[in-house]
Design a protein around this motif. Structure first.
Motif, PDB file in Angstrom:
ATOM      1  N   SER A   1      47.649  42.857  44.139  1.00  0.00           N
ATOM      2  CA  SER A   1      46.754  44.005  44.023  1.00  0.00           C
ATOM      3  C   SER A   1      45.881  43.892  42.781  1.00  0.00           C
ATOM      4  CB  SER A   1      47.556  45.308  43.991  1.00  0.00           C
ATOM      5  OG  SER A   1      48.459  45.323  42.898  1.00  0.00           O
TER       6      SER A   1
ATOM      7  N   LYS B   1      41.684  43.589  42.687  1.00  0.00           N
ATOM      8  CA  LYS B   1      40.815  44.427  41.858  1.00  0.00           C
ATOM      9  C   LYS B   1      39.937  43.580  40.950  1.00  0.00           C
ATOM     10  CE  LYS B   1      44.066  48.312  41.775  1.00  0.00           C
ATOM     11  NZ  LYS B   1      45.040  49.077  40.938  1.00  0.00           N
TER      12      LYS B   1
ATOM     13  N   GLU C   1      37.221  42.053  42.971  1.00  0.00           N
ATOM     14  CA  GLU C   1      36.293  43.089  43.428  1.00  0.00           C
ATOM     15  C   GLU C   1      35.350  43.534  42.312  1.00  0.00           C
ATOM     16  OE1 GLU C   1      36.453  47.678  45.189  1.00  0.00           O
ATOM     17  OE2 GLU C   1      38.300  46.499  44.966  1.00  0.00           O
ATOM     18  N   THR C   2      35.882  43.635  41.102  1.00  0.00           N
ATOM     19  CA  THR C   2      35.077  44.149  39.988  1.00  0.00           C
ATOM     20  C   THR C   2      34.330  43.045  39.239  1.00  0.00           C
ATOM     21  OG1 THR C   2      37.023  44.038  38.532  1.00  0.00           O
ATOM     22  CG2 THR C   2      36.578  46.131  39.639  1.00  0.00           C
TER      23      THR C   2
END
Length: 251
Positions: A117, A121, A124-125
């Motif tokens: 997870s 993230k 994604e960022t």
């Protein structure tokens, strides 16, 4: 338990190595009485200044860390092509990113699931990270079955299907075997039948063997473990730490 005389010897050696190099070279020339006197002086000094031991131990830790970093850098340099561009591992994130993160993982590893997870993230960022996955099943039959299913999917269906199945396997709580594999494949939107002959194929077995051999060379014995540019990070790292490391590499 170490007796007083042995402890004094160790302390004397420690102090002479870090703080009294001139004395250290002459210790062999001391008489028994002079050596005993020297030990008593060192003992009295340490009792009055115990922080010296903490300073000495910190020097030891710093030296060990520096030696380990140098050894890791050499290993990474010698195996760079197999680590970053082996031609068989899944490459996600931005394939043209300015930083590559290589992750050794096991689908049955709790910390790998936690890292999953965090990595999602991070990717994604930060749209400029290249992510390479090394399948390293080390936790038993379910781990091996999971990796074989994932690698077979990568070989037959390609990157997109692999990524979807990867996410499914990371969140699945039950056993992974002949009974559950069709269901897992269906959940990932793929047909299981074409994968069956690949599961125990030489191609999939060789893939796992190559990653395992690489992990031995890098002294990676647990999952998750990461290679970020010229650094090996053994163990789980929270998202914030990963972000800080990426920023340091870029900086």
């Amino acid at each position: 338990m170490i007796g007083p005389s042995m402890k004094s010897l160790k302390i004397a050696a420690l102090i002479s190595a870090f703080a009294l190099p001139a004395v250290a070279s002459d210790l062999d020339n001391l008489t028994s009485a002079e050596r005993a006197s020297f030990r008593e002086e060192v003992r009295a000094y340490l009792l009055d200044n115990p922080e010296v031991l903490l300073e000495a131990m910190q020097v030891l830790r710093d030296r060990d860390q520096q030696a380990e970093s140098q050894a890791d850098a050499q290993i990474l340099s010698q195996n760079a092509e197999e680590i970053f561009n082996d031609g068989i591992s899944y490459v996600g994130g931005n394939p043209d990113g300015d930083i590559t993160i290589v992750e050794f993982l096991d689908y049955r590893c709790g910390y790998c699931r936690k890292a999953h997870s965090d990595m999602a993230k991070l990717l994604e960022t930060d749209g400029n990270i290249r992510w390479v996955v090394k399948e390293l099943p080390i936790l038993g039959e379910d781990s091996d079955a999971s990796s074989r299913l994932a690698i077979a999917t990568l070989r037959h269906y390609g990157d997109e299907a692999y990524q979807t199945l990867h996410d499914v396997l990371m969140t699945f709580q039950g056993p992974v075997n002949e009974q559950t594999m069709p269901m897992l494949a269906s959940e990932a939107g793929i047909d299981f039948e074409p994968l069956k002959p690949l599961l125990d194929s030489a191609e999939v077995s060789d893939h796992i063997a190559r990653v395992r051999e690489l992990s031995h060379k890098l002294k990676v014995s647990g999952t998750p473990s990461f290679v970020i540019e010229d650094t090996i990070l053994r163990g789980y790292l929270p998202l914030r730490d990963m972000q800080n490391i990426v920023a340091e590499v870029r900086g």
